[in-house]
Motif scaffolding. Structure first.
Motif, PDB file in Angstrom:
ATOM      1  N   SER A 164     -71.402  32.247 -18.365  1.00  0.00           N
ATOM      2  CA  SER A 164     -70.243  33.543 -18.187  1.00  0.00           C
ATOM      3  C   SER A 164     -69.898  33.864 -16.665  1.00  0.00           C
ATOM      4  O   SER A 164     -70.251  33.185 -15.904  1.00  0.00           O
ATOM      5  N   ASP A 165     -69.063  34.896 -17.221  1.00  0.00           N
ATOM      6  CA  ASP A 165     -68.659  35.595 -15.323  1.00  0.00           C
ATOM      7  C   ASP A 165     -69.323  36.054 -14.421  1.00  0.00           C
ATOM      8  O   ASP A 165     -69.484  35.712 -12.965  1.00  0.00           O
ATOM      9  N   GLY A 166     -71.163  36.349 -14.891  1.00  0.00           N
ATOM     10  CA  GLY A 166     -72.068  37.065 -13.953  1.00  0.00           C
ATOM     11  C   GLY A 166     -72.187  35.670 -12.879  1.00  0.00           C
ATOM     12  O   GLY A 166     -72.489  35.891 -12.717  1.00  0.00           O
ATOM     13  N   ALA A 167     -72.891  34.967 -14.883  1.00  0.00           N
ATOM     14  CA  ALA A 167     -73.426  33.280 -13.948  1.00  0.00           C
ATOM     15  C   ALA A 167     -72.525  32.716 -12.899  1.00  0.00           C
ATOM     16  O   ALA A 167     -73.500  32.076 -11.712  1.00  0.00           O
ATOM     17  N   LEU A 168     -71.034  32.387 -12.879  1.00  0.00           N
ATOM     18  CA  LEU A 168     -70.424  31.696 -11.843  1.00  0.00           C
ATOM     19  C   LEU A 168     -70.478  32.451 -11.117  1.00  0.00           C
ATOM     20  O   LEU A 168     -70.592  31.893  -9.599  1.00  0.00           O
ATOM     21  N   ARG A 169     -69.781  34.174 -11.200  1.00  0.00           N
ATOM     22  CA  ARG A 169     -70.193  35.062  -9.591  1.00  0.00           C
ATOM     23  C   ARG A 169     -71.846  34.889  -8.779  1.00  0.00           C
ATOM     24  O   ARG A 169     -71.757  34.676  -7.674  1.00  0.00           O
ATOM     25  N   LYS A 170     -73.022  34.772  -8.997  1.00  0.00           N
ATOM     26  CA  LYS A 170     -74.042  34.184  -8.566  1.00  0.00           C
ATOM     27  C   LYS A 170     -73.557  32.719  -8.232  1.00  0.00           C
ATOM     28  O   LYS A 170     -74.651  32.969  -6.641  1.00  0.00           O
ATOM     29  N   LEU A 171     -73.014  32.193  -9.023  1.00  0.00           N
ATOM     30  CA  LEU A 171     -73.565  30.595  -7.963  1.00  0.00           C
ATOM     31  C   LEU A 171     -72.297  30.902  -6.913  1.00  0.00           C
ATOM     32  O   LEU A 171     -72.915  29.895  -5.775  1.00  0.00           O
ATOM     33  N   CYS A 172     -71.187  31.597  -7.513  1.00  0.00           N
ATOM     34  CA  CYS A 172     -70.371  31.491  -5.844  1.00  0.00           C
ATOM     35  C   CYS A 172     -70.724  32.555  -4.480  1.00  0.00           C
ATOM     36  O   CYS A 172     -70.395  32.309  -3.279  1.00  0.00           O
ATOM     37  N   GLU A 173     -71.493  33.499  -4.919  1.00  0.00           N
ATOM     38  CA  GLU A 173     -71.818  34.596  -3.253  1.00  0.00           C
ATOM     39  C   GLU A 173     -73.152  33.549  -3.800  1.00  0.00           C
ATOM     40  O   GLU A 173     -73.247  32.646  -1.991  1.00  0.00           O
ATOM     41  N   ARG A 174     -74.118  32.776  -4.045  1.00  0.00           N
ATOM     42  CA  ARG A 174     -74.788  31.951  -3.386  1.00  0.00           C
ATOM     43  C   ARG A 174     -74.198  29.927  -2.479  1.00  0.00           C
ATOM     44  O   ARG A 174     -74.694  29.844  -1.181  1.00  0.00           O
ATOM     45  N   ASN A 175     -73.393  29.924  -2.671  1.00  0.00           N
ATOM     46  CA  ASN A 175     -72.246  29.096  -2.238  1.00  0.00           C
ATOM     47  C   ASN A 175     -70.670  29.253  -1.999  1.00  0.00           C
ATOM     48  O   ASN A 175     -70.005  28.728  -2.803  1.00  0.00           O
ATOM     49  N   PRO A 176     -70.231  30.322  -1.233  1.00  0.00           N
ATOM     50  CA  PRO A 176     -69.459  30.252  -0.298  1.00  0.00           C
ATOM     51  C   PRO A 176     -68.105  28.785  -0.991  1.00  0.00           C
ATOM     52  O   PRO A 176     -67.247  29.179  -1.347  1.00  0.00           O
ATOM     53  N   GLY A 177     -68.517  27.625  -0.001  1.00  0.00           N
ATOM     54  CA  GLY A 177     -67.636  26.654  -0.751  1.00  0.00           C
ATOM     55  C   GLY A 177     -67.431  26.770  -2.025  1.00  0.00           C
ATOM     56  O   GLY A 177     -66.711  26.184  -2.330  1.00  0.00           O
ATOM     57  N   LEU A 178     -67.645  26.870  -3.428  1.00  0.00           N
ATOM     58  CA  LEU A 178     -67.782  27.427  -4.231  1.00  0.00           C
ATOM     59  C   LEU A 178     -66.631  28.327  -4.643  1.00  0.00           C
ATOM     60  O   LEU A 178     -65.503  27.575  -5.425  1.00  0.00           O
ATOM     61  N   SER A 179     -66.603  29.021  -4.002  1.00  0.00           N
ATOM     62  CA  SER A 179     -65.339  29.753  -3.941  1.00  0.00           C
ATOM     63  C   SER A 179     -64.348  29.723  -3.696  1.00  0.00           C
ATOM     64  O   SER A 179     -62.981  29.583  -4.188  1.00  0.00           O
ATOM     65  N   LEU A 180     -64.250  28.486  -2.544  1.00  0.00           N
ATOM     66  CA  LEU A 180     -63.088  28.052  -1.891  1.00  0.00           C
ATOM     67  C   LEU A 180     -63.099  26.380  -2.951  1.00  0.00           C
ATOM     68  O   LEU A 180     -61.190  26.550  -3.584  1.00  0.00           O
ATOM     69  N   TYR A 181     -63.999  26.349  -3.633  1.00  0.00           N
ATOM     70  CA  TYR A 181     -63.471  25.020  -4.875  1.00  0.00           C
ATOM     71  C   TYR A 181     -62.144  25.939  -5.791  1.00  0.00           C
ATOM     72  O   TYR A 181     -61.552  25.600  -6.143  1.00  0.00           O
ATOM     73  N   PHE A 182     -62.986  26.817  -6.187  1.00  0.00           N
ATOM     74  CA  PHE A 182     -62.618  27.601  -7.744  1.00  0.00           C
ATOM     75  C   PHE A 182     -60.677  28.311  -6.904  1.00  0.00           C
ATOM     76  O   PHE A 182     -59.753  27.946  -7.542  1.00  0.00           O
ATOM     77  N   LEU A 183     -60.974  28.534  -5.682  1.00  0.00           N
ATOM     78  CA  LEU A 183     -59.418  28.723  -4.835  1.00  0.00           C
ATOM     79  C   LEU A 183     -58.548  27.736  -4.741  1.00  0.00           C
ATOM     80  O   LEU A 183     -57.521  27.817  -5.684  1.00  0.00           O
ATOM     81  N   ARG A 184     -58.587  26.849  -5.016  1.00  0.00           N
ATOM     82  CA  ARG A 184     -57.907  25.525  -5.037  1.00  0.00           C
ATOM     83  C   ARG A 184     -58.036  25.285  -6.553  1.00  0.00           C
ATOM     84  O   ARG A 184     -56.478  24.981  -6.479  1.00  0.00           O
ATOM     85  N   LEU A 185     -58.923  25.376  -7.452  1.00  0.00           N
ATOM     86  CA  LEU A 185     -58.520  24.842  -8.122  1.00  0.00           C
ATOM     87  C   LEU A 185     -57.779  26.047  -8.824  1.00  0.00           C
ATOM     88  O   LEU A 185     -56.655  25.246  -9.902  1.00  0.00           O
ATOM     89  N   THR A 186     -58.054  27.516  -8.584  1.00  0.00           N
ATOM     90  CA  THR A 186     -56.873  28.097  -9.727  1.00  0.00           C
ATOM     91  C   THR A 186     -54.901  28.142  -9.078  1.00  0.00           C
ATOM     92  O   THR A 186     -54.692  28.090  -9.514  1.00  0.00           O
ATOM     93  N   ALA A 187     -55.369  27.702  -7.790  1.00  0.00           N
ATOM     94  CA  ALA A 187     -53.794  27.551  -6.912  1.00  0.00           C
ATOM     95  C   ALA A 187     -52.676  26.576  -7.603  1.00  0.00           C
ATOM     96  O   ALA A 187     -52.105  26.265  -7.622  1.00  0.00           O
ATOM     97  N   THR A 188     -53.916  25.314  -7.490  1.00  0.00           N
ATOM     98  CA  THR A 188     -52.943  23.834  -8.151  1.00  0.00           C
ATOM     99  C   THR A 188     -52.214  23.992  -9.926  1.00  0.00           C
ATOM    100  O   THR A 188     -51.997  23.512 -10.615  1.00  0.00           O
ATOM    101  N   ARG A 189     -53.813  24.955 -10.992  1.00  0.00           N
ATOM    102  CA  ARG A 189     -54.093  24.613 -12.167  1.00  0.00           C
ATOM    103  C   ARG A 189     -51.931  25.571 -12.091  1.00  0.00           C
ATOM    104  O   ARG A 189     -51.720  25.652 -12.803  1.00  0.00           O
ATOM    105  N   MET A 190     -51.641  27.193 -11.932  1.00  0.00           N
ATOM    106  CA  MET A 190     -50.742  28.133 -11.769  1.00  0.00           C
ATOM    107  C   MET A 190     -49.939  27.323 -11.200  1.00  0.00           C
ATOM    108  O   MET A 190     -48.988  27.354 -12.021  1.00  0.00           O
TER     109      MET A 190
END
Length: 205
Positions: A164-190
């Motif tokens: 879920s969106d909420g669970a994923l947000r909590k994971l990103c808050e605990r590990n900022p490196g995860l947010s960077l991972y999704f930034l790269r993934l989203t940019a690549t996919r777009m």
């Protein structure tokens, strides 16, 4: 000017220097030097309120510097890591979708991130598919509108994992490196999706 006076001026100069730092890492480093200078000055001049203040501030600044260095290491690791989503699996739940069923439609609210365990998922608007081991649904999840940008169809019987969106947000808050991972993934996919959309439009003419 005595040595004690010099330590006082040095400590004050270091405090002034903290206001000129362009990064938090350098600011904390200079702040630690300032704490040490003020502790020496407070001891030498017997100014105990100054001494007590900087004895308290020194371990705090050291802790914050350590946390910042660790955060930077995590960010660098995420930036150099291949886009592999396997580490998300322990936080996800299973779902089975039969061939021909719609997983979500373009324009739907985006509230789940999916991973394909087996089978194939197609996105008809851009003539693209994902298969086992790949994530999908992240673009809508991280967009401002929070809407699905494509329709996802089960091309075969599909086993999925979702979070879920909420669970994923909590994971990103605990590990900022995860947010960077999704930034790269989203940019690549777009970028990939935009190129495929152009190709589909050109082929249809």
């Amino acid at each position: 000017m005595t040595l004690i006076d010099g330590l006082g001026y040095l400590a004050s100069a270091l405090v002034l220097l903290t206001f000129c730092m362009s990064t938090m890492l350098s600011l904390r480093s200079v702040a630690i030097c300032s704490n040490l200078a003020f502790i020496s000055y407070g001891l030498g001049a017997r100014i105990y309120p100054v001494l007590a203040l900087h004895v308290i501030l020194l371990p705090l600044n050291v802790l914050l510097l350590f946390q910042m260095v660790r955060l930077l290491r995590k960010a660098k690791l995420a930036a150099s890591t291949d886009l592999s989503p396997s580490w998300l699996q322990p936080f996800m739940r299973p779902k089975h979708v039969k061939a021909g069923e719609t997983i979500f439609n373009k324009g739907d609210d985006a509230d789940l991130l999916y991973m394909v365990v087996s089978g194939d998922v197609r996105f008809p608007e851009i003539d693209r598919g994902v298969s086992a081991g790949e994530l999908f649904g992240e673009i809508g999840l991280f967009s401002l509108e929070r809407r699905r940008t494509q329709t996802a169809l089960a091309a075969t019987d599909v086993d999925l994992l979702w979070i879920s969106d909420g669970a994923l947000r909590k994971l990103c808050e605990r590990n900022p490196g995860l947010s960077l991972y999704f930034l790269r993934l989203t940019a690549t996919r777009m970028t990939e999706n935009a190129a495929r959309a152009i190709g589909v439009a050109a082929a249809a003419r």
